[in-house]
Design an enzyme around this catalytic site. Structure first.
Site: not given
Length: 79
Positions: A17-18
């Protein structure tokens, strides 16, 4: 569970992430409206982040699937 096959697959396996959401955000505007893009992402956060991104960006989260054991998330471009 999504129906049919996506027009395009983004392989984000191994990315944290992200990055899977960023890849989706960059690619989705380049495909025609109505196109389904599948994101392969094994980061546990993707299961929350991708549907949330779809809600924030008014795109359709089609659902989750498994492709050869890898988590996959289908998104349809709405606009």
């Amino acid at each position: 569970m999504p129906t049919g096959e996506p027009a395009e697959v983004l392989d984000c396996l191994g990315q944290r992430c992200p990055l899977p959401v960023i890849a989706l955000a960059r690619r989705l505007p380049q495909v025609p409206v109505g196109t389904v893009v599948r994101v392969l992402a094994d980061d546990p956060a993707a299961a929350v982040d991708i549907p949330a991104w779809c809600r924030m960006r008014a795109q359709q989260y089609v659902g989750a699937a498994s492709v050869d054991g890898a988590p996959a998330f289908d998104v349809r471009r709405v606009a």
